[in-house]
Design a protein around this motif. Structure first.
Motif, PDB file in Angstrom:
ATOM      1  N   ARG A 108       0.645  -1.109   0.326  1.00 48.07           N
ATOM      2  CA  ARG A 108       0.066   0.137  -0.035  1.00 48.07           C
ATOM      3  C   ARG A 108       0.820   1.492   0.045  1.00 48.07           C
ATOM      4  O   ARG A 108       0.643   2.348   0.335  1.00 48.07           O
ATOM      5  CB  ARG A 108      -1.175   0.191   1.620  1.00 48.07           C
ATOM      6  CG  ARG A 108      -2.178  -1.097   1.469  1.00 48.07           C
ATOM      7  CD  ARG A 108      -3.044  -0.801  -0.079  1.00 48.07           C
ATOM      8  NE  ARG A 108      -4.461  -1.303   0.555  1.00 48.07           N
ATOM      9  CZ  ARG A 108      -4.762  -3.218   0.444  1.00 48.07           C
ATOM     10  NH1 ARG A 108      -3.549  -3.556  -1.358  1.00 48.07           N
ATOM     11  NH2 ARG A 108      -5.742  -3.837  -0.086  1.00 48.07           N
ATOM     12  N   LEU A 130      -7.036   1.517  -5.523  1.00 57.99           N
ATOM     13  CA  LEU A 130      -6.340   2.437  -4.369  1.00 57.99           C
ATOM     14  C   LEU A 130      -5.937   3.691  -4.398  1.00 57.99           C
ATOM     15  O   LEU A 130      -6.489   4.251  -5.742  1.00 57.99           O
ATOM     16  CB  LEU A 130      -4.685   1.675  -4.021  1.00 57.99           C
ATOM     17  CG  LEU A 130      -4.144  -0.026  -3.813  1.00 57.99           C
ATOM     18  CD1 LEU A 130      -2.797   0.153  -3.996  1.00 57.99           C
ATOM     19  CD2 LEU A 130      -5.028   0.086  -2.211  1.00 57.99           C
ATOM     20  N   THR A 132      -4.722   8.131  -3.078  1.00 56.93           N
ATOM     21  CA  THR A 132      -3.816   8.741  -2.495  1.00 56.93           C
ATOM     22  C   THR A 132      -4.715  10.543  -2.130  1.00 56.93           C
ATOM     23  O   THR A 132      -4.974  10.542  -3.379  1.00 56.93           O
ATOM     24  CB  THR A 132      -2.235   9.307  -2.629  1.00 56.93           C
ATOM     25  OG1 THR A 132      -2.094   7.796  -1.973  1.00 56.93           O
ATOM     26  CG2 THR A 132      -1.965  10.017  -1.200  1.00 56.93           C
ATOM     27  N   HIS A 158      -8.916  11.168   5.593  1.00 58.94           N
ATOM     28  CA  HIS A 158      -7.192  10.282   5.632  1.00 58.94           C
ATOM     29  C   HIS A 158      -6.382  11.622   5.916  1.00 58.94           C
ATOM     30  O   HIS A 158      -5.464  10.765   5.615  1.00 58.94           O
ATOM     31  CB  HIS A 158      -6.999   9.768   4.218  1.00 58.94           C
ATOM     32  CG  HIS A 158      -7.646   8.530   3.967  1.00 58.94           C
ATOM     33  ND1 HIS A 158      -7.580   7.247   4.904  1.00 58.94           N
ATOM     34  CD2 HIS A 158      -8.684   8.143   3.363  1.00 58.94           C
ATOM     35  CE1 HIS A 158      -8.651   6.535   4.279  1.00 58.94           C
ATOM     36  NE2 HIS A 158      -8.854   6.891   3.439  1.00 58.94           N
ATOM     37  N   ASP A 164      -0.275  11.412   4.276  1.00 65.84           N
ATOM     38  CA  ASP A 164       0.658  10.228   3.774  1.00 65.84           C
ATOM     39  C   ASP A 164       1.248  10.232   2.712  1.00 65.84           C
ATOM     40  O   ASP A 164       1.836   9.157   2.062  1.00 65.84           O
ATOM     41  CB  ASP A 164      -0.969   9.649   2.367  1.00 65.84           C
ATOM     42  CG  ASP A 164      -2.542   9.372   3.044  1.00 65.84           C
ATOM     43  OD1 ASP A 164      -2.142   8.734   4.716  1.00 65.84           O
ATOM     44  OD2 ASP A 164      -2.954   9.469   2.967  1.00 65.84           O
ATOM     45  N   ARG A 208       1.871   6.866   0.910  1.00 63.07           N
ATOM     46  CA  ARG A 208       0.728   5.469   1.492  1.00 63.07           C
ATOM     47  C   ARG A 208      -0.855   5.650   0.345  1.00 63.07           C
ATOM     48  O   ARG A 208      -0.924   6.575   0.249  1.00 63.07           O
ATOM     49  CB  ARG A 208       0.359   5.933   2.957  1.00 63.07           C
ATOM     50  CG  ARG A 208      -0.717   5.132   3.441  1.00 63.07           C
ATOM     51  CD  ARG A 208      -0.718   5.068   4.751  1.00 63.07           C
ATOM     52  NE  ARG A 208       0.204   5.809   5.841  1.00 63.07           N
ATOM     53  CZ  ARG A 208       0.649   7.040   6.827  1.00 63.07           C
ATOM     54  NH1 ARG A 208       0.313   8.105   5.935  1.00 63.07           N
ATOM     55  NH2 ARG A 208       1.314   6.836   7.688  1.00 63.07           N
ATOM     56  N   HIS A 210      -4.390   4.381   0.493  1.00 61.36           N
ATOM     57  CA  HIS A 210      -5.805   3.440   0.972  1.00 61.36           C
ATOM     58  C   HIS A 210      -6.480   2.722  -0.017  1.00 61.36           C
ATOM     59  O   HIS A 210      -6.714   3.344  -0.977  1.00 61.36           O
ATOM     60  CB  HIS A 210      -6.351   4.828   1.319  1.00 61.36           C
ATOM     61  CG  HIS A 210      -5.497   5.762   2.680  1.00 61.36           C
ATOM     62  ND1 HIS A 210      -5.265   5.284   3.371  1.00 61.36           N
ATOM     63  CD2 HIS A 210      -4.760   7.012   2.611  1.00 61.36           C
ATOM     64  CE1 HIS A 210      -4.623   6.211   4.622  1.00 61.36           C
ATOM     65  NE2 HIS A 210      -4.003   6.880   3.429  1.00 61.36           N
ATOM     66  N   GLU A 211      -6.772   2.086   0.626  1.00 59.17           N
ATOM     67  CA  GLU A 211      -8.132   1.048   0.109  1.00 59.17           C
ATOM     68  C   GLU A 211      -9.373   1.374  -0.380  1.00 59.17           C
ATOM     69  O   GLU A 211      -9.873   2.402   0.303  1.00 59.17           O
ATOM     70  CB  GLU A 211      -8.596  -0.447   1.013  1.00 59.17           C
ATOM     71  CG  GLU A 211      -8.642  -1.204  -0.698  1.00 59.17           C
ATOM     72  CD  GLU A 211      -9.695  -2.645   0.454  1.00 59.17           C
ATOM     73  OE1 GLU A 211     -10.097  -3.120  -0.230  1.00 59.17           O
ATOM     74  OE2 GLU A 211      -8.597  -2.605   1.035  1.00 59.17           O
TER      75      GLU A 211
END
Length: 460
Positions: A108, A130, A132, A158, A164, A208, A210-211
């Motif tokens: 990820r 996915l 960001t 997020h 991230d 990073r 995220h799903e």
């Protein structure tokens, strides 16, 4: 330092020899297109625009600018309101040819080069379900957006883009290529997460992921009155943090999905993005639909990447300013409606973004972005046709902002225009400016990277 025409010509020739086919200078085909940036008021003519392929080549361009004394501009997407991605008579490092992205689906994370746009990155990550979080415009380069903080469609769910950011590759003023993260050069890593382009040329970012296979998103258009503007902000504040909204209050443009009788009338043009279960997202958006009969409703389940549709290549002539608000009560909303109706600009507007959620739960001093506790961000703009009217619309923007300004005196660095040093300080309150100046003194003591919302190096 100003070089003679002969010396500048020699410099361009040397650059052409070293960067075969990737140097654009005055008189070359495509020069005007290459020097154009988003801000239509900016018309600058650099001596050379260089498009490097990697960090080593970026380091060479930085060395040339440092040794020649020429101004150095760094361009990712070119969306700076102040036009910082281009300069007069200097060298532009144009990163738009650097678009590699390496996605670690299982881990990820993604390494992404700084020439990518928000849409390009989001489409690539979205192919794996996915995401960001970036800003609100797909054509914005990820470089400048990330370095200033990054407030977009996932800010409440997020956090900021910098929340991230796991690592970066940066070329410093000395020409060093550094890997920067929480363990390597932590002072610089702190500064890069919100401090803008003051510290070097970031060539790659590690993010990073995220799903996020889908969202409930799209545009909801409501009639704009004091009641609906106040109600919209109240609902956005009360909504679960899965919902982030970006609401432009402005005269409705002649879009094909809007009834003709509403063209030119004040409307709330709101982008909605619910990053959670579909049924819950529908229920949350229904609360906004209940504020007034929608003029258009394009909100639906969609792939997250669809939040960034293909966009036109626009270069608006506009005046901007940015501020944070504590609240949008009925009186503030009435003031907003009054000023929008009083403008003579072709398109006066205010953009309202309710913040909070994950962004607000991170400690204020964890990154160089110091506005974690700010509640609402507002951007005031006047888009107009005649450049001779700039002072008129600049005064309207300033008066409008002053009329709604409250106790939060901060500013978001990514949305500042060319507004002077005090406004840069407003972007970094409560000691953040001084801390950034100290980091600047370590990595760029001569202020080579000054074509930005500049923080001069601290002096002892």
């Amino acid at each position: 330092m100003t070089l003679s025409v002969e010396h500048t010509t020699d410099l361009v020739r040397a650059l052409r020899r070293e960067f075969d086919g990737r140097v654009i200078a005055p008189g070359d085909s495509g020069y005007d297109q290459a020097r154009a940036v988003y801000a239509g008021t900016v018309d600058r003519r650099p001596a050379a625009i260089v498009r490097p392929r990697d960090a080593a080549q970026v380091a060479r361009v930085v060395a040339v600018a440092r040794e020649s004394g020429l101004p150095l501009a760094v361009r990712s997407g070119g969306h700076s309101n102040a036009g910082h991605g281009v300069c007069d008579g200097g060298v532009v490092v144009d990163l738009r040819g650097m678009k590699r992205i390496d996605i670690d689906v299982e881990g990820r994370t993604a390494w992404a080069e700084a020439g990518l746009t928000a849409r390009e990155y989001t489409v690539a990550a979205g192919a794996h379900g996915l995401a960001t979080g970036f800003g609100d415009t797909g054509t914005v380069g990820i470089g400048g957006l990330t370095l200033g903080g990054g407030i977009g469609y996932l800010v409440r769910k997020h956090g900021l883009t910098v929340d991230d950011l796991l690592a970066a590759e940066i070329v410093t003023a000395a020409g060093e290529i550094l890997h920067v993260d929480a363990e390597h050069h932590p002072d610089l890593f702190w500064a890069l997460r919100g401090g803008g382009g003051n510290f070097g040329v970031v060539t790659r970012f590690r993010y990073r992921l995220h799903e996020l296979p889908s969202v409930v998103g799209g545009m909801l258009v409501l009639p704009a009155t004091a009641q609906t503007v106040h109600g919209f902000v109240a609902e956005a504040e009360a909504a679960p943090e899965e919902l982030s909204t970006i609401a432009d209050v402005m005269p409705a443009p002649p879009l094909p999905f809007l009834p003709e009788e509403h063209h030119g009338r004040l409307a709330i043009m709101a982008m909605m993005c619910f990053a959670g279960p579909e049924e819950e997202g529908r229920r949350v958006v229904d609360r906004f639909r209940a504020l007034a009969p929608p003029l258009a409703d394009l909100v639906q389940p969609m792939l997250y990447a669809a939040i960034y549709p293909a966009e036109e290549d626009l270069h608006p002539i506009a005046e901007f300013t940015n501020l944070f608000l504590d609240r949008v009560d009925h009186d503030t909303a009435a003031t907003i409606i009054h000023y929008l109706r009083s403008s003579t600009a072709a398109l006066p507007a205010i953009q309202l973004r309710v913040l909070g959620g994950k962004m607000a739960r991170i400690p204020v001093d964890a990154t160089a972005f110091p506005h974690r506790r700010s509640r609402i961000m507002a951007n005031v703009a006047a888009i107009y046709d005649d450049p001779a009217e700039s002072s008129l619309h600049r005064a309207w923007v300033a008066e409008f902002a002053a009329a709604i300004r409250q106790s939060d005196r901060g500013a978001y660095v990514n949305f500042l225009a060319d507004e002077g040093g005090e406004r840069v300080r407003a972007a970094y309150p409560n000691g953040a400016y001084e801390r950034l100046a100290a980091v600047k003194a370590v990595y760029d003591p001569d202020n080579l990277f000054r074509l930005n919302q500049n923080i001069p190096p601290a002096t002892t």
